[in-house]
Enzyme design. Structure first.
Site, short mmCIF file in Angstrom:
data_model
loop_
_atom_site.label_atom_id
_atom_site.label_comp_id
_atom_site.label_asym_id
_atom_site.label_seq_id
_atom_site.Cartn_x
_atom_site.Cartn_y
_atom_site.Cartn_z
CG ASP A 5 78.71 76.82 25.27
OD1 ASP A 5 77.69 77.47 25.55
OD2 ASP A 5 78.78 76.04 24.31
N GLY A 52 81.46 71.59 13.29
CA GLY A 52 81.96 70.30 12.84
C GLY A 52 81.05 69.17 13.25
CD GLU A 53 80.18 65.47 10.17
OE1 GLU A 53 79.12 65.08 9.64
OE2 GLU A 53 81.32 65.14 9.76
#
Length: 576
Positions: free
Chosen positions: A140, A23-24
């Site tokens: 992450d 996505g953004e």
């Protein structure tokens, strides 16, 4: 679909901060707050546009948002979640906007010192301990996801992977839902996470590799691996690091989860004990600290000595060596016997040497023949590189064995055959040095796995070549010929990006498959499918959409052997 300037009738988008496969990310301001508070908005899109799983994704998204809210409220080094909403079948998270720089950006100013890295780790581990206490694995941790806050210089942990995994939900052929993607960054995640089974120590592994990256400037894929143990070899790039801290990091990045620190708290205690003096009372709770001091119970030492070698006939002699009056022989008698035995061996040895020298004069001649050779005693190892070069040159020029091999063998190898040639015609056939030549050619041949590793290193190197500090060194190490000119030449990619102030940021980089591979002498070619998530930014930090994508490409890389090292000579993209 183009993002509107106002989201949820409340948040006015100021600019796009990042765009990728999931996505953004926008910088926005809250129009319903008196201060017009700035916030970070993440627009997430599922990888599968399937109405059947939309409801499931929506439920998981709501659950993961609740977890992010709890984490942000419980720790001031995790961004707070202000809101979440769904608009036009798209999912949005509204989070606290933190001004600062990531560790990736901080490294652009130069490598970090051991003291600085320790300080960062000590500040991050309590956050991890808190996250793990909620039964959550971040999944992450990397330099891009640790932000140094300008307000207090404290590290902030961002971009948890759980929501990304939710966006990766797909429907299987049997009608069941499945998580289609593995969350994490190649190189920074351990094997169990790559297999889709992350544990708490997976985050410890990622943090350890992040620390090594800050000390060396090397991505994990750029480090060599010990073929015997599978351990990453990084210490040669950080020679100023103390042995104790190096051992600490080695434990954090151990291949097997059971060999790492079990918890973030254990890792923190180990580091703090190595930084500050350890009180005597703490040694009981820290087993690893007990080993350095001398044996704590000296009176028990005599009883312990009897166990290591344990020569049974003489066990009683360890108890009181000075007083042995009941032994049959005294010390002076033992000395006479031992002296007699030694003298007999010496005389016998001299006699044998004299006899052999008189019976075999030819062996003396053989030794004198081999002595003038300057490398006769260790000719093979030092000359391996020379043989590799010469054999490679010969293979390119001609394939006639008798004429080409004659000048190539080194004098050290041929002299070993000379004494034998006068005695046996059969052994004289071994004089041409054929075997070393074949070995040298085999050593220069690249395998498919080695070629794949070279391409993988190239993908990772793009992160530092096509973004500050615009490093030319990877291009020197990995490319040659046409590809080097295209990348590092005066009009190449690095100089063009640097001149314009543009830079790329990469997310997922993965080699999906090898479609074709061939190798011949000093040339090879490999065709691979590569999936890459890349975003181009201009000098103002705005995304350049035309050069931003998340797609799979088919690329053919032509490789060439240059100075005993394989490099990328050119490439052809069959997708764009």
């Amino acid at each position: 679909m183009q993002t509107p300037t106002v989201l949820n009738n409340r948040y006015r988008v100021i600019r796009i901060l990042a765009a990728g496969g999931f996505g953004e990310t926008f910088l926005a301001e809250d129009t319903q707050m008196p201060s017009g508070r700035r916030c970070l908005i993440k627009k997430l899109k599922p990888v599968a546009n399937n109405p059947q799983i939309y409801q499931l994704v929506q439920e998981r998204f709501r659950r993961e948002a609740a977890i992010l809210e709890e984490l942000g409220d419980g720790c001031n080094q995790i961004p707070k979640l202000y809101a979440y909403f769904v608009e036009n079948d798209e999912f949005f998270l509204v989070q606290e906007y933190i001004e600062g720089e990531t560790l990736q950006q901080k490294l652009q100013q130069g490598l970090l010192s051991e003291a600085s890295v320790k300080e960062i780790i000590i500040s991050i581990l309590p956050i991890l301990d808190y996250v793990h206490s909620k039964r959550i694995v971040h999944r992450d941790i990397k330099p891009d996801n640790i932000l140094i806050r300008h307000a207090d210089s404290k590290p902030v942990l961002i971009d948890f992977g759980a929501v990304k995994e939710t966006m990766g939900t797909v429907m299987t052929a049997s009608g069941n839902s499945s998580r289609s993607i593995v969350i994490g960054t190649p190189g920074f995640m351990p094997s169990e996470q790559l297999a889709g089974r992350p544990v708490f120590s997976s985050d410890i592994y990622s943090l350890g590799l992040t620390a090594i990256y800050l000390l060396t400037g090397k991505f994990p894929q750029q480090l060599e691996i010990d073929p015997a143990t599978g351990d990453l070899l990084w210490r040669q790039y950080a020679l100023s690091v103390t042995p104790s801290f190096a051992a600490f990091l080695d434990k954090a990045i151990a291949s097997h989860a059971r060999d790492r620190f079990a918890t973030a708290k254990e890792m923190l205690e180990s580091l703090q004990h190595s930084v500050t003096p350890i009180p005597p009372t703490i040694s009981v709770s820290t087993p690893t600290v007990v080993s350095p001091p001398p044996a704590p119970v000296p009176p028990q030492q005599p009883t312990v000595v009897s166990t290591p070698p344990a020569p049974v006939p003489h066990q009683h002699s360890y108890s009181q060596p000075p007083t042995q009056p009941r032994q049959g022989m005294r010390d002076w008698q033992k000395a006479i016997i031992i002296g007699s035995v030694i003298g007999t061996f010496v005389v016998s040895g001299l006699w044998l040497i004299r006899g052999q020298s008189s019976q075999q004069p030819e062996s003396t001649t053989t030794v004198t023949q081999t002595t003038p050779s300057p490398t006769s005693s260790a000719s093979t190892p030092p000359s391996s590189n020379t043989q590799a070069n010469s054999s490679r040159t010969e293979s390119n020029s001609s394939t006639n064995t008798p004429n080409n091999i004659q000048p190539s063998p080194t004098p050290s190898i041929s002299t070993s055959s000379e004494p034998v040639s006068s005695n046996s015609s059969e052994q004289q056939e071994n004089t041409p040095v054929i075997t070393p030549t074949k070995t040298a050619v085999e050593e220069t041949t690249i395998t498919q796995e080695q070629a794949k590793e070279l391409i993988n290193n190239w993908l990772i190197a793009k992160r530092v070549m096509f973004a500050p500090p615009y490093d030319f060194q990877p291009a020197n190490e990995l490319t040659t010929g046409e590809e080097y000119v295209n990348v590092a030449g005066s009009d190449g990619s690095i100089n063009s990006l640097k001149k314009d102030g543009h830079y790329y940021k990469y997310g997922l980089q993965r080699i999906d498959s090898v479609d074709e591979f061939s190798a011949n002498a000093n040339q090879a070619a490999i065709t691979v499918k590569v999936t890459e998530d890349r975003t181009l930014y201009d000098r103002n930090g705005k995304v350049v959409p035309s050069q931003t994508d998340f797609k799979t490409r088919v690329v053919r890389y032509n490789l060439q052997l240059v100075d005993n090292k394989w490099k990328i000579a050119s490439k052809t993209n069959f997708t764009d």
